[in-house]
Scaffold this active site. Structure first.
Site, PDB file in Angstrom:
ATOM      1  N   GLU A 159       0.856  -1.233   0.055  1.00 47.71           N
ATOM      2  CA  GLU A 159       0.152  -0.154  -0.063  1.00 47.71           C
ATOM      3  C   GLU A 159       0.832   1.350   0.017  1.00 47.71           C
ATOM      4  OE1 GLU A 159      -2.820   2.816  -0.278  1.00 47.71           O
ATOM      5  OE2 GLU A 159      -3.279   0.627  -0.016  1.00 47.71           O
ATOM      6  N   THR A 176      -6.195   2.183  -5.374  1.00 52.32           N
ATOM      7  CA  THR A 176      -5.716   0.893  -5.502  1.00 52.32           C
ATOM      8  C   THR A 176      -6.717  -0.018  -6.324  1.00 52.32           C
ATOM      9  OG1 THR A 176      -5.184   1.395  -3.052  1.00 52.32           O
ATOM     10  CG2 THR A 176      -5.905  -0.998  -3.674  1.00 52.32           C
ATOM     11  N   HIS A 193      -0.980   3.321   4.765  1.00 52.56           N
ATOM     12  CA  HIS A 193      -2.005   4.108   4.234  1.00 52.56           C
ATOM     13  C   HIS A 193      -2.208   5.588   4.594  1.00 52.56           C
ATOM     14  CE1 HIS A 193      -6.015   5.729   2.279  1.00 52.56           C
ATOM     15  NE2 HIS A 193      -5.722   4.520   1.375  1.00 52.56           N
ATOM     16  N   ASP A 195       1.216  -0.174  -5.298  1.00 51.30           N
ATOM     17  CA  ASP A 195      -0.110   0.451  -5.979  1.00 51.30           C
ATOM     18  C   ASP A 195      -0.378   1.632  -6.503  1.00 51.30           C
ATOM     19  OD1 ASP A 195      -0.447   1.403  -3.446  1.00 51.30           O
ATOM     20  OD2 ASP A 195      -2.662   1.110  -3.366  1.00 51.30           O
ATOM     21  N   HIS A 196       0.185   2.566  -5.760  1.00 47.10           N
ATOM     22  CA  HIS A 196       0.164   4.080  -6.143  1.00 47.10           C
ATOM     23  C   HIS A 196       1.076   4.740  -5.339  1.00 47.10           C
ATOM     24  CE1 HIS A 196      -2.761   4.931  -2.635  1.00 47.10           C
ATOM     25  NE2 HIS A 196      -3.501   4.008  -2.971  1.00 47.10           N
TER      26      HIS A 196
END
Length: 699
Positions: free
Chosen positions: A256, A305, A422, A482-483
């Site tokens: 994440e 995500t 996150h 994911d990003h």
């Protein structure tokens, strides 16, 4: 000003509004699990039923004839009560809210509830209709005198306008608390929490209509044209890596919000001592059993995500606006990795996520992708100490996943979605605090490296379990970012951490790199690959590594290990990166120096304009496939459409254990191979403070 009496039409209007408001709040706090994280969310929840209730009920204020007006008001009230109640019943079974598609396909709902529908009713459910019965009885027995005086049109209009203003204010507050609520559509839970059942249903109806209009205009000929384009592109395989992971389990481990710059990064504490942020992941990254990539970019947009999952498992882009999962995930036909591996290679497929199943509409999208099993938060033990707003923290998540992972028949395809790293990077359990935080002046950045370190330790514990259980040697483990974690608007505040005096647009583009590590135990051909690629390239890469010929699939990506791969990375906003330069809104930067090339290298600048056309075409092809649901017309893949209506995630563990019993000695699950005994005891986890104490004792 006179107070409206109950026996006036406006008094009746206020009574019905109050009753529906009370029932809505009862549902919110008793039957729905709408997580409230702050006082603003509580306030919004308290007011959100009012606006749409007033708006709908105001209709009967415009009717002049007495009996028709009262009957219309009551019918609207009854219909809104029914809408609330059916959502309550549906939520009790599926932990989700009804969509327009589900309502229109009532058979699907019935098949989901089956004969157990009656058992879903709870004693307190009578409260949703007790008031309806009382109000109707009072009206029929004429205990409530009917006001024969029509409501003045000007007053009725003012009530409607007030309701609309109230709704606008509600939306403003919702967007303040959750920016992008209506454009990104994170979750149906969020829409109900912020806007209420009525507004959510209207919103879903509008979205459903928009999608159906586009789908209705698509034709098989559209797919034939695009298929011809895609098949004409060169798809050379790497003969050295083709099939090197044949028949192995595939385990995706989601990193994440992980930037590539976390690799090998060290943080200094207040004493100047250095602390490696991700020591275990670094060891995998540099292992000769890993195929690692240092020029690998995320390509997500507003779907974050969920966009990454779309890209990695379909080799298609997400949408330009909003999330594909939320808007099209439960409707479209996909040629996704789970369906390919299940239908063509006999893999068991499962996804694991310690958050609500309807977040990003996963519980519907995963069915269409072909996931046989989905273990969401309903399968895990969450409490205030081990979770936060995005779900179960990584250490308990991986540990609790073992009880399900061990029952999967091998080979399997499993995706585990971690969440602890996150935004806002600060909500770790107390015993996990201790890793040094940086000091950038932005509290949302300062904890980023600490939460990344926590995730790193959690993944090490997962790997230790895989080795102890015997799964490690028979698996290909893919770790991917994911990003971005630190947004473009905040990333400039990290410049001092990287020894930069200034932060440029080119630096921001470089920060879009994320880790990709394909770890295959027993391999010695691994290395750090400098190929430029993105998430859209992962599926063709993995299919080649397991020895599956993907030429007949509609994949927009290329094998990252192909010696002649086209090194072009397109971003959803139209920017792109090539091996030589990065393109951002018309400006071209040298990848080695960061120098702006618009004027110093006009030939490169002109060449970039042609590449931009290629990027725009790639994005357009993806959009045509997604918006038109064109894969429903594509048959050359040899895949059968996934029968999503036959997939039920409610009792996945029971389903898996029944398969083990049916197969008997032929069962290939870890549980079966361990003599029908659980391997949970092989999983060991400790807190940051416990690990620190161990180190201190050794010293």
């Amino acid at each position: 000003m006179t107070t409206p009496k109950l026996n006036s039409r406006f008094g009746f209007f206020l009574l019905l509004t109050l009753l529906l408001w009370a029932k809505s709040l009862f549902a919110y706090f008793v039957d729905f699990d709408l997580r409230l994280d702050n006082a603003l969310q509580v306030f919004i929840l308290l007011i959100n039923p009012v606006a749409t209730t007033m708006l709908f009920l105001s209709i009967f204020l415009f009717i002049r004839r007495t009996k028709i007006a009262y009957m219309t008001g009551y019918l609207i009230y009854l219909l809104l009560s029914i809408l609330l109640f059916v959502n309550v019943v549906y939520y009790q079974e599926f932990t989700d809210f009804l969509t327009i598609d589900t309502i229109l396909g009532a058979g699907k709902v019935a098949s989901g509830l089956g004969e157990s529908a009656i058992r879903l009713f709870k004693p307190h459910d009578i409260l949703y209709f007790l008031d309806c019965i009382v109000v109707l009885t009072v009206l029929l027995l004429k205990k409530l005198p009917l006001d024969t005086r029509p409501v003045r049109a000007r007053f009725a209009v003012s009530v409607t306008i007030t309701a609309l203003l109230f709704l606008a204010g509600n939306i403003v507050l919702a967007e303040t608390s959750r920016p992008g609520l209506l454009t990104r559509t994170f979750s149906r839970d969020y829409l109900v929490k912020y806007l209420g059942i009525n507004a959510y249903t209207i919103y879903d109806g509008v979205k459903t209509y928009q999608v159906s209009q586009i789908r209705a205009q698509a034709s098989p000929n559209d797919m034939e044209i695009l298929a011809e384009k895609i098949k004409q592109r060169p798809k050379e395989k790497n003969t050295e890596t083709f099939g090197i992971a044949k028949d192995k389990n595939i385990i995706y481990v989601h990193l994440e919000s992980a930037h590539q710059f976390l690799i090998d990064y060290k943080v200094k504490d207040e004493n100047g001592a250095e602390h490696e942020v991700m020591p275990f992941i670094n060891s995998l990254y540099h292992s000769n059993s890993s195929f690692s990539f240092d020029n690998f970019y995320h390509q997500v947009s507003a779907g974050k995500t969920s966009d990454a999952e779309t890209l990695l498992e379909n080799s298609l882009f997400g949408l330009n606006q909003g999330s594909l999962f939320s808007q099209l995930g439960g409707k479209n036909t996909f040629n996704a990795a789970p369906a390919i591996l299940d239908q063509k290679l006999g893999y068991t497929t499962a996804a694991f996520h310690g958050n609500a199943g309807n977040f990003w509409n996963r519980n519907e999208t995963y069915k269409k992708f072909g996931y046989q099993h989905f273990f969401d938060s309903s399968y895990y033990k969450l409490n205030d100490g081990n979770s936060f707003q995005y779900g179960l923290h990584d250490k308990p998540f991986f540990q609790q996943s073992v009880k399900y992972l061990e029952h999967l028949q091998q080979p399997f395809y499993a995706k585990l979605l971690s969440v602890s790293n996150h935004y806002p990077f600060s909500e770790l359990p107390e015993a996990e605090n201790g890793f040094p935080k940086v000091n950038t002046g932005d509290s949302t950045i300062d904890g980023y490296f600490a939460t990344a370190n926590y995730t790193d330790t959690a993944i090490k514990e997962l790997f230790d379990y895989l080795k102890a259980s015997g799964l490690y040697e028979n698996s290909m483990i893919v770790l991917y970012g994911d990003h971005y974690g630190i947004s473009d608007s905040r990333i400039k505040d990290t410049k001092e951490l990287f020894g930069k005096e200034d932060w440029t647009t080119f630096d921001t583009m470089q920060a879009q790199k994320v880790p990709l590590i394909i770890h295959i135990p027993g391999q010695d051909k691994g290395s750090i690959n400098h190929t430029y690629g993105g998430q859209i390239d992962v599926l063709p890469t993995l299919l080649n590594m397991i020895g599956y010929d993907s030429d007949d699939l509609m994949l927009l990506g290329h094998d990252l290990l192909s010696p002649n791969k086209e090194e072009l990375v397109a971003f959803r906003n139209g920017n792109f990166v090539t091996k030589e330069y990065s393109y951002h809104k018309g400006d071209v930067y040298d990848n080695q120096t960061g120098e702006l090339l618009n004027f110093s290298r006009p030939e490169v600048f002109e060449g970039a304009k042609e590449v931009k056309k290629q990027v725009d075409e790639q994005l357009a092809v993806s959009d045509q496939i997604n918006h038109g649901d064109l894969l429903r017309f594509y048959y050359d893949s040899g895949l059968s459409p996934v029968k999503a209506e036959q997939i039920n995630y409610k009792n996945s563990l029971k389903t898996l254990t029944n398969i083990e019993k049916k197969l008997g000695d032929d069962s290939t699950s870890v549980f079966s191979k361990n003599g029908q005994r659980s391997t949970e005891e092989l999983y060991h986890t400790k807190t940051y403070k416990e690990y620190t104490e161990e180190v201190n004792k050794k010293e």
